[in-house]
Write an enzyme that holds these catalytic residues in place. Structure first.
Site, mmCIF file in Angstrom:
data_model
loop_
_atom_site.group_PDB
_atom_site.id
_atom_site.type_symbol
_atom_site.label_atom_id
_atom_site.label_comp_id
_atom_site.label_asym_id
_atom_site.label_seq_id
_atom_site.Cartn_x
_atom_site.Cartn_y
_atom_site.Cartn_z
ATOM 1 C CG ASP A 184 29.931 48.783 42.115
ATOM 2 O OD1 ASP A 184 29.675 47.672 41.625
ATOM 3 O OD2 ASP A 184 30.583 49.656 41.513
ATOM 4 C CG MET A 185 29.076 46.906 50.072
ATOM 5 S SD MET A 185 27.464 47.622 50.489
ATOM 6 C CE MET A 185 26.389 46.203 50.381
ATOM 7 N NE ARG A 215 30.653 42.887 40.948
ATOM 8 C CZ ARG A 215 30.441 44.187 40.720
ATOM 9 N NH1 ARG A 215 30.708 45.089 41.648
ATOM 10 N NH2 ARG A 215 29.942 44.580 39.568
ATOM 11 C CE LYS A 246 41.049 37.711 48.161
ATOM 12 N NZ LYS A 246 42.500 37.502 48.226
ATOM 13 N N GLY A 247 36.676 43.008 49.386
ATOM 14 C CA GLY A 247 36.404 44.312 50.012
ATOM 15 C C GLY A 247 37.570 45.245 49.795
ATOM 16 C CG HIS A 307 42.065 40.352 40.122
ATOM 17 N ND1 HIS A 307 41.635 41.273 41.047
ATOM 18 C CD2 HIS A 307 41.542 40.734 38.944
ATOM 19 C CE1 HIS A 307 40.904 42.181 40.446
ATOM 20 N NE2 HIS A 307 40.826 41.884 39.176
ATOM 21 N NE ARG A 319 40.871 48.265 42.088
ATOM 22 C CZ ARG A 319 39.697 48.618 42.587
ATOM 23 N NH1 ARG A 319 38.901 49.431 41.944
ATOM 24 N NH2 ARG A 319 39.307 48.165 43.762
HETATM 25 P P1 FDA Z 1 44.012 40.075 46.369
HETATM 26 O O1 FDA Z 1 44.002 41.528 46.650
HETATM 27 O O2 FDA Z 1 44.427 39.136 47.426
HETATM 28 O O3 FDA Z 1 44.873 39.845 45.091
HETATM 29 C C1 FDA Z 1 45.151 38.558 44.560
HETATM 30 C C2 FDA Z 1 46.082 38.730 43.383
HETATM 31 O O4 FDA Z 1 45.391 39.446 42.350
HETATM 32 C C3 FDA Z 1 47.303 39.599 43.669
HETATM 33 O O5 FDA Z 1 48.332 38.847 44.207
HETATM 34 C C4 FDA Z 1 47.601 40.158 42.303
HETATM 35 O O6 FDA Z 1 48.283 39.192 41.543
HETATM 36 C C5 FDA Z 1 46.248 40.365 41.718
HETATM 37 N N1 FDA Z 1 45.731 41.736 41.954
HETATM 38 C C6 FDA Z 1 44.797 42.107 42.850
HETATM 39 N N2 FDA Z 1 44.543 43.428 42.782
HETATM 40 C C7 FDA Z 1 45.362 43.894 41.841
HETATM 41 C C8 FDA Z 1 45.601 45.188 41.299
HETATM 42 N N3 FDA Z 1 44.959 46.280 41.738
HETATM 43 N N4 FDA Z 1 46.525 45.307 40.335
HETATM 44 C C9 FDA Z 1 47.208 44.228 39.861
HETATM 45 N N5 FDA Z 1 47.025 42.978 40.339
HETATM 46 C C10 FDA Z 1 46.115 42.827 41.291
HETATM 47 N N6 FDA Z 1 35.235 45.983 46.314
HETATM 48 C C11 FDA Z 1 34.287 46.576 47.056
HETATM 49 O O7 FDA Z 1 34.552 46.895 48.223
HETATM 50 N N7 FDA Z 1 33.043 46.825 46.540
HETATM 51 C C12 FDA Z 1 32.709 46.461 45.274
HETATM 52 O O8 FDA Z 1 31.575 46.697 44.853
HETATM 53 C C13 FDA Z 1 33.703 45.821 44.472
HETATM 54 N N8 FDA Z 1 33.432 45.439 43.201
HETATM 55 C C14 FDA Z 1 34.375 44.687 42.510
HETATM 56 C C15 FDA Z 1 34.062 44.185 41.234
HETATM 57 C C16 FDA Z 1 34.962 43.339 40.612
HETATM 58 C C17 FDA Z 1 34.601 42.764 39.261
HETATM 59 C C18 FDA Z 1 36.201 42.992 41.232
HETATM 60 C C19 FDA Z 1 37.161 42.056 40.580
HETATM 61 C C20 FDA Z 1 36.520 43.551 42.431
HETATM 62 C C21 FDA Z 1 35.635 44.414 43.077
HETATM 63 N N9 FDA Z 1 35.952 44.978 44.297
HETATM 64 C C22 FDA Z 1 34.967 45.593 45.030
HETATM 65 C C23 FDA Z 1 37.359 44.995 44.772
HETATM 66 C C24 FDA Z 1 37.647 43.837 45.711
HETATM 67 O O9 FDA Z 1 37.023 44.063 46.941
HETATM 68 C C25 FDA Z 1 39.166 43.715 45.941
HETATM 69 O O10 FDA Z 1 39.637 44.902 46.528
HETATM 70 C C26 FDA Z 1 39.976 43.476 44.685
HETATM 71 O O11 FDA Z 1 39.313 42.578 43.819
HETATM 72 C C27 FDA Z 1 41.354 42.871 45.040
HETATM 73 O O12 FDA Z 1 41.216 41.675 45.698
HETATM 74 P P2 FDA Z 1 41.430 40.233 45.029
HETATM 75 O O13 FDA Z 1 40.219 39.422 45.322
HETATM 76 O O14 FDA Z 1 41.733 40.351 43.593
HETATM 77 O O15 FDA Z 1 42.574 39.573 45.877
#
Ligand code: FDA
Length: 304
Positions: free
Chosen positions: A132-133, A182, A185-186, A225, A287
């Site tokens: 993971d980052m 992987r 966004k961060g 997501h 989260r």
């Molecule tokens: P965005 O935040 O724009 O959300 C898009 C939509 O998704 C929202 O409108 C909502 O509907 C839904 N959503 C998003 N987050 C939600 C939540 N918490 N609860 C409910 N709904 C939600 N980051 C990192 O810095 N290092 C890492 O190693 C990882 N590893 C990782 C693994 C996996 C499998 C995932 C899915 C994510 C990560 N992340 C991560 C987290 C990532 O950086 C990011 O913070 C989250 O995925 C939220 O961003 P989205 O891309 O989902 O988009």
């Protein structure tokens, strides 16, 4: 307001005092929606359920705040136990881990030794390991260690965060080495000097990185997501004729389950990130920071 709440939860998540206080109270306050349990047995149960739904998993033993080498050794041991539990249960799961929990801040040599022990064990069990980052200060050390490990191991990958300015160059270089990435966004609070402050810029960067890495022919885990980004990726994959074995979608446990199911129904590979363990607090706070609506979910649950 949203920015303030994000900042509040991210700061809270870093507090080891509050984290250890939260640990005492167990998985209450609604965290069990996002964390598969404290014990490995509950995590494996959750993975088995996901597997039945056609989803793969990656298991993460939560343990971000380590204070000494003993705790780093404990984390490494938990990774080994997780690998053994995956193999013993025949679950379809990878392992995800954080280098700081293996002592990256204490002694990078020690961290590398733990990683090599974990990767040797994982190779025997045919299990892939994802690094993971974490926050920006760990990005370069994590990439340096990853590159060294890649010289000896195939079954290891890392994460690149689209909000960092440096990521385009990193993805370019890693693509030349066929790195399994992987892309996300961060999730951390970063300075404007190193990361895009605006969501639209992060989203654009994310789409660029997904396309770049897919086009390099390397394995790409698209972890989001965000339906718009998933749709863009799907269109690009179709246009370019990218084979289904070259990518997967990843989402977090308990988040956007309908979207997860939809992708499975459409025949895509889907992997769910399943965190478990005592140290769930920092993960839970990140989260909440991402999605203030979750706070209302948590508050509602407190009165149940
Ligand atoms: P965005 O935040 O724009 O959300 C898009 C939509 O998704 C929202 O409108 C909502 O509907 C839904 N959503 C998003 N987050 C939600 C939540 N918490 N609860 C409910 N709904 C939600 N980051 C990192 O810095 N290092 C890492 O190693 C990882 N590893 C990782 C693994 C996996 C499998 C995932 C899915 C994510 C990560 N992340 C991560 C987290 C990532 O950086 C990011 O913070 C989250 O995925 C939220 O961003 P989205 O891309 O989902 O988009």
């Amino acid at each position: 307001m949203e920015k303030m709440m994000r900042s509040f939860f991210l700061t809270l998540g870093k507090s080891s005092r509050i984290g250890s206080l939260a640990r005492k109270y167990g998985l209450k306050l609604g965290a069990s929606r996002f964390v598969a349990g404290v014990e490995i047995s509950s995590a494996i149960e959750a993975v088995k359920k996901l597997n039945k739904q056609g989803k793969m998993a990656t298991l993460d033993h939560l343990g971000e705040f380590i204070r000494g080498k003993e705790e780093a050794a404990h984390s490494a041991n938990m990774c080994l136990r997780t690998l053994k539990a995956i193999a013993a249960s025949n679950a379809n799961a990878n392992l995800s881990l954080k280098l700081t929990s293996l002592g990256l801040d204490l002694d990078s040599k020690l961290c590398e030794e733990h990683m090599r022990t974990i990767l040797d064990a994982a190779a025997k069990m045919n299990i892939f390991v994802r690094i993971d980052m974490e926050d920006y200060s760990h990005c370069q050390p994590a990439l340096d260690l990853y590159k060294r490990l890649r010289e000896s191991y195939e079954h290891v990958g890392i994460v690149i965060q689209a909000y960092l300015f440096r990521s385009e160059q990193d993805v370019h270089e890693l693509g030349l080495n066929r790195a399994n990435l992987r892309l996300v966004k961060g999730a951390y609070k970063e300075a404007e000097e190193v990361a895009y402050p605006q969501k639209t810029d992060v989203d654009q960067s994310f789409e660029r990185l997904i396309k770049m890495h897919l086009q390099s022919g390397s394995y790409t885990a698209i972890a989001t997501h965000d339906r718009a980004i998933i749709d863009t990726a799907k269109r690009f994959i179709k246009e370019q004729g990218i084979p289904v074995e070259q990518f997967e979608f990843q989402m977090l446990y308990g988040i956007c389950e309908e979207l997860q199911d939809e992708l499975v129904r459409d025949g895509y590979r889907v992997r769910i990130y399943v965190p478990y363990g005592e140290d769930w607090f920092g993960y839970f706070m990140r989260r909440l920071a991402e999605r203030p609506d979750n706070v209302w979910f948590v508050l509602k649950n407190m009165w149940k």
